[in-house]
Design an enzyme around this catalytic site. Structure first.
Site, mmCIF file in Angstrom:
data_model
loop_
_atom_site.group_PDB
_atom_site.id
_atom_site.type_symbol
_atom_site.label_atom_id
_atom_site.label_comp_id
_atom_site.label_asym_id
_atom_site.label_seq_id
_atom_site.Cartn_x
_atom_site.Cartn_y
_atom_site.Cartn_z
ATOM 1 N N GLN A 1 77.301 -5.092 -19.409
ATOM 2 C CA GLN A 1 76.878 -5.620 -18.120
ATOM 3 C C GLN A 1 75.578 -5.007 -17.639
ATOM 4 O OE1 GLN A 1 80.116 -4.849 -15.437
ATOM 5 N NE2 GLN A 1 81.474 -6.363 -16.350
ATOM 6 N N CYS A 2 74.810 -4.402 -18.528
ATOM 7 C CA CYS A 2 73.652 -3.622 -18.097
ATOM 8 C C CYS A 2 72.653 -4.458 -17.310
ATOM 9 C CB CYS A 2 72.971 -2.971 -19.293
ATOM 10 S SG CYS A 2 72.515 -4.117 -20.622
ATOM 11 N N GLY A 3 72.428 -5.716 -17.733
ATOM 12 C CA GLY A 3 71.466 -6.545 -17.026
ATOM 13 C C GLY A 3 71.922 -6.890 -15.627
ATOM 14 N N ALA B 1 71.734 -3.818 -13.434
ATOM 15 C CA ALA B 1 70.348 -3.575 -13.022
ATOM 16 C C ALA B 1 69.943 -4.538 -11.917
ATOM 17 C CB ALA B 1 69.423 -3.714 -14.229
#
Length: 341
Positions: free
Chosen positions: A126-128, A131
């Site tokens: 889920q990094c995007g 961010a």
């Protein structure tokens, strides 16, 4: 496990009288200890001595800490999404400057432009979206849009299956729809004419979303996209030969580090030339660490430019991912997202 213990007052030893010798009348009682320590005034010789205060009650045992189980991540998200951004960027930058002082050129003065963000640790790929959630706290203050809503919208629009985001263009469309902001798709890499646009964007206090390859310490590396990750940059550390005035103040702890004075008109600094090595650092955050990091601009640029291949490990893990036509080369390589209110 936190343990606590209660300590009891030691028992007062019993006073015993000697039984030796004949029994004689008891002698007069000596003065009370309180009378010796605090003699009464002449007008209060007959005042009764107050009884000593009762012993303090035993300290209650502290409640044991709540041990988070499977609900840990959900509770953490809710708490952070309701909290206002914590002012940590300056402290983290100064910590890094002290810790890695040999990395920063001593022949330059440094100006820090930064905006503070809360932290959120990601679950899975889920990094995007994490961010974007962090960036959203600047665009939709005070606490942005709930991460669950971002995930739900991205899934409904067909941008993601597991929370992954392999398209900068899709990320821009999601940002505009959910956050109501302006998203500018930057293509052609972070160098060349795009460099000044990126730096001016950060100096103005706006967030930048960057895909890159993540190394073991979360810094940018070059793995051909196999470690593709997202970060949000909300500031920049510029090395200059002269700080314009007025409008900037020198840090009290670190001579040579300057901060813009809030609310004061100021002349923007001259941006370091692209060939100047070690003069520009991006202040970045990503979903696997609580802290900000300072990344050399050229290192980020080079990592962003080589995102070409989908990870073989992900391709073989049996999960479904949404990858745009043309793969990472078309969806991430040489691209970034400039977000404005």
């Amino acid at each position: 496990m936190i343990s606590s213990c209660s300590s009891l007052e030691p028992p007062v030893p019993a006073i015993t009288r000697s039984s030796q010798g004949p029994i004689i009348p008891p002698p007069p009682q000596p003065p009370h200890l309180l009378d010796l320590a605090f003699p009464p005034s002449s007008s209060s010789h007959q005042a009764p001595v107050p009884p000593p205060p009762p012993p303090p009650p035993l300290a209650a045992r502290p409640a044991p800490p709540h041990v988070f189980g499977l609900e840990k991540s959900q509770l953490l998200k809710e708490a952070l999404e309701k909290a206002s951004p914590a002012p940590r960027s300056r402290e983290d930058v100064k910590r890094l400057l002290k810790l890695h002082k040999d990395r920063f050129r001593s022949d330059l003065q440094w100006i820090l432009f930064c905006a503070d963000l809360p932290s959120l640790i990601q679950e899975g790929p889920q990094c995007g979206l994490v961010a974007l959630w962090m960036a959203g706290t600047l665009l939709v203050p005070p606490s942005g849009i709930p991460l669950e809503r971002l995930i739900k919208m991205a899934t409904e629009r067909g941008y993601t299956a597991q929370g992954e985001m392999f398209s900068v263009a899709d990320m821009g469309r999601l940002a505009e729809e959910v956050l109501g902001c302006r998203a500018e798709l930057l293509q052609g890499g972070l160098g060349g004419p795009n460099r000044d646009r990126v730096l001016q964007h950060l100096v103005a206090g706006h967030p930048l979303l960057i895909p890159y390859d993540e190394d073991f310490n979360h810094e940018p590396c070059q793995r051909k996209g196999h470690k593709a990750h997202w970060a949000v940059s909300t500031g920049v550390l510029l090395g200059v030969h002269g700080v314009p005035s007025p409008g900037y103040i020198e840090d009290l702890e670190l001579p040579g580090l300057f901060h813009p004075v809030p609310g004061m008109s100021r002349q923007p600094p001259s941006l370091p030339e692209e060939g100047s090595l070690g003069a520009v650092y991006l202040l970045s955050k990503q979903g696997k660490s609580w802290h900000y990091q300072l990344w050399d601009y050229n290192q980020v640029r080079d990592s962003n430019l080589q995102l070409t291949d989908f990870s073989p490990a992900r391709a073989a893990d049996g999960r479904e991912y949404v990858v745009p036509a043309g793969g990472l080369q078309a969806g991430l390589c040489g691209q970034a997202l400039l977000l404005r209110p």
